[in-house]
Design a protein around this motif. Structure first.
Motif, PDB file in Angstrom:
ATOM      1  N   LYS A  56       0.795  -1.205  -0.002  1.00 20.28           N
ATOM      2  CA  LYS A  56       0.016   0.012  -0.095  1.00 20.28           C
ATOM      3  C   LYS A  56       0.882   1.440   0.102  1.00 20.28           C
ATOM      4  O   LYS A  56       2.258   1.219   0.561  1.00 20.28           O
ATOM      5  CB  LYS A  56      -0.810   0.090   1.250  1.00 20.28           C
ATOM      6  N   ASP A  57       0.455   2.380  -0.613  1.00 16.89           N
ATOM      7  CA  ASP A  57       1.059   3.582  -0.589  1.00 16.89           C
ATOM      8  C   ASP A  57       0.664   4.348   0.845  1.00 16.89           C
ATOM      9  O   ASP A  57       0.108   3.771   1.623  1.00 16.89           O
ATOM     10  CB  ASP A  57       0.743   4.379  -1.973  1.00 16.89           C
ATOM     11  N   GLY A  60      -2.795   4.448   1.903  1.00 19.30           N
ATOM     12  CA  GLY A  60      -3.663   3.294   2.171  1.00 19.30           C
ATOM     13  C   GLY A  60      -4.046   2.604   1.066  1.00 19.30           C
ATOM     14  O   GLY A  60      -4.851   1.694   1.250  1.00 19.30           O
ATOM     15  N   ASN A  61      -3.815   2.956  -0.245  1.00 22.29           N
ATOM     16  CA  ASN A  61      -4.235   2.399  -1.581  1.00 22.29           C
ATOM     17  C   ASN A  61      -3.030   1.333  -2.028  1.00 22.29           C
ATOM     18  O   ASN A  61      -1.956   1.464  -1.844  1.00 22.29           O
ATOM     19  CB  ASN A  61      -4.368   3.675  -2.567  1.00 22.29           C
ATOM     20  N   PHE A  62      -3.761   0.134  -2.546  1.00 25.66           N
ATOM     21  CA  PHE A  62      -2.876  -0.829  -3.115  1.00 25.66           C
ATOM     22  C   PHE A  62      -2.266  -0.422  -4.359  1.00 25.66           C
ATOM     23  O   PHE A  62      -2.627   0.540  -5.141  1.00 25.66           O
ATOM     24  CB  PHE A  62      -3.693  -1.862  -3.531  1.00 25.66           C
ATOM     25  N   THR A  63      -0.687  -0.709  -4.554  1.00 21.57           N
ATOM     26  CA  THR A  63      -0.009  -0.315  -5.601  1.00 21.57           C
ATOM     27  C   THR A  63       0.222  -1.711  -6.443  1.00 21.57           C
ATOM     28  O   THR A  63      -0.352  -2.729  -6.230  1.00 21.57           O
ATOM     29  CB  THR A  63       1.521   0.168  -5.169  1.00 21.57           C
TER      30      THR A  63
END
Length: 316
Positions: A56-57, A60-63
């Motif tokens: 996650k960045d 909190g978003n998936f990379t």
């Protein structure tokens, strides 16, 4: 606040490798499952693992970058040798878990009641080198601290065994700054049921422990079975011999620290009350079917108790 101790270590022969890839309830790719390890006393201990596939960045978003633990668990899934899948001329792997933790494992039974026990979770999977097999001790131990909820006599079939049953509320924490060892905040209570053998019961009682005090205990995990044979004498002919398998599962206390209070551990009554209320609410929600389980891998986050610092179990 500092990190509170909740440590489980297990070193054993790999009985079953249950690591697998799957999709979470929220549709995220992940990997996890259980390793079952057998120690020298033939106890078998289940250790649970979980990791998302992608990092996650900072938001909190998936990379698109694979996560560190995903790659480690994928390697474990594909390469660890358990007893079931080991050839006759091979030995199963010996695995050492040094960062295990007790977590609450609550679920609704078929009769509608909530059953509560513990699961052991960990992050790192350490494979023992074959050259070290002979010198490796296969054992399972724990070291935990928390608030004593109750101390009771163990009763089996309405008869006291002489053992004591101690329920300790350990405290699961979240770390807010991984560079700061004092950046932990309280999250949830983790009730742990432990046994004091009758040979040590008097020493335990005289040590001064009481409901609501704070203490640390060290002990051994036991999860095995024994065959008990009974013989029914007959007037003639052969006696009737019955063999019954009895399962023994307990966290046996071997030693304990001196008694202290919550105030000596960066806790205060407001925080402890919030933890107790949160625990009760979780059990109510499970019983009412709002959540099926309090430790599922569905990407959900529990509501945080206030960060902080009285006897939480004292009767008013």
């Amino acid at each position: 606040m500092k990190e509170l101790i909740n440590k489980v270590t297990v070193t054993g022969v790999l009985v079953k490798n249950g690591i697998e890839e799957f999709t979470t309830k929220k549709g995220n790719e992940a990997i996890g499952g259980d390793l079952i390890l057998r120690t020298a006393d033939d106890s078998e201990h289940q250790i649970s693992f979980f990791a998302h596939k992608y990092k996650k960045d900072e938001n909190g978003n998936f990379t698109s970058e694979l996560g560190y633990f995903y790659e480690k668990y994928l390697d474990a899934k594909n390469n660890l040798k358990d007893i079931e899948h080991t050839a006759d001329d091979e030995k199963p792997d010996i695995i050492s878990i040094s960062d295990g933790k007790f977590e609450a494992n609550d679920f609704k039974s078929q009769d509608g009641n909530v059953i509560s026990n513990n699961k052991i979770t960990a992050k790192f999977i350490n494979r023992v080198e074959p050259k070290d097999y002979d010198s490796t001790i296969l054992e399972a131990k724990f070291e935990v601290e928390g608030i004593i909820e109750s101390i009771k006599d163990e009763i089996v079939k309405n008869v006291p065994t002489g053992n004591l049953i101690v329920t300790l509320n350990a405290i699961k924490q979240n770390q807010t700054d991984f560079k700061n060892d004092n950046s932990y905040e309280v999250d949830v209570l983790v009730p742990i049921k432990m046994t004091v053998d009758k040979s040590m019961a008097n020493a335990f009682r005289t040590a001064g422990y009481y409901d609501g005090c704070y203490a640390k205990f060290v002990g051994t995990l036991i999860n095995t079975a024994e065959i008990v044979e009974t013989v029914e004498k007959q007037n003639f002919g052969e006696d009737i011999v019955r063999k019954v398998k009895t399962y023994i599962r307990k966290n046996e206390i071997k030693s304990g620290s001196s008694v202290s209070t919550i105030f000596e551990h960066d806790l205060n009554q407001e925080v402890v009350d919030a933890l107790i209320a949160k625990r009760k609410q979780t059990l109510i929600e499970i019983k009412n079917g709002v959540v099926s389980k309090n430790n599922s891998t569905d990407d959900g986050k529990e509501t945080q108790a206030p960060p902080t610092t009285y006897n939480p179990f004292a009767q008013n």
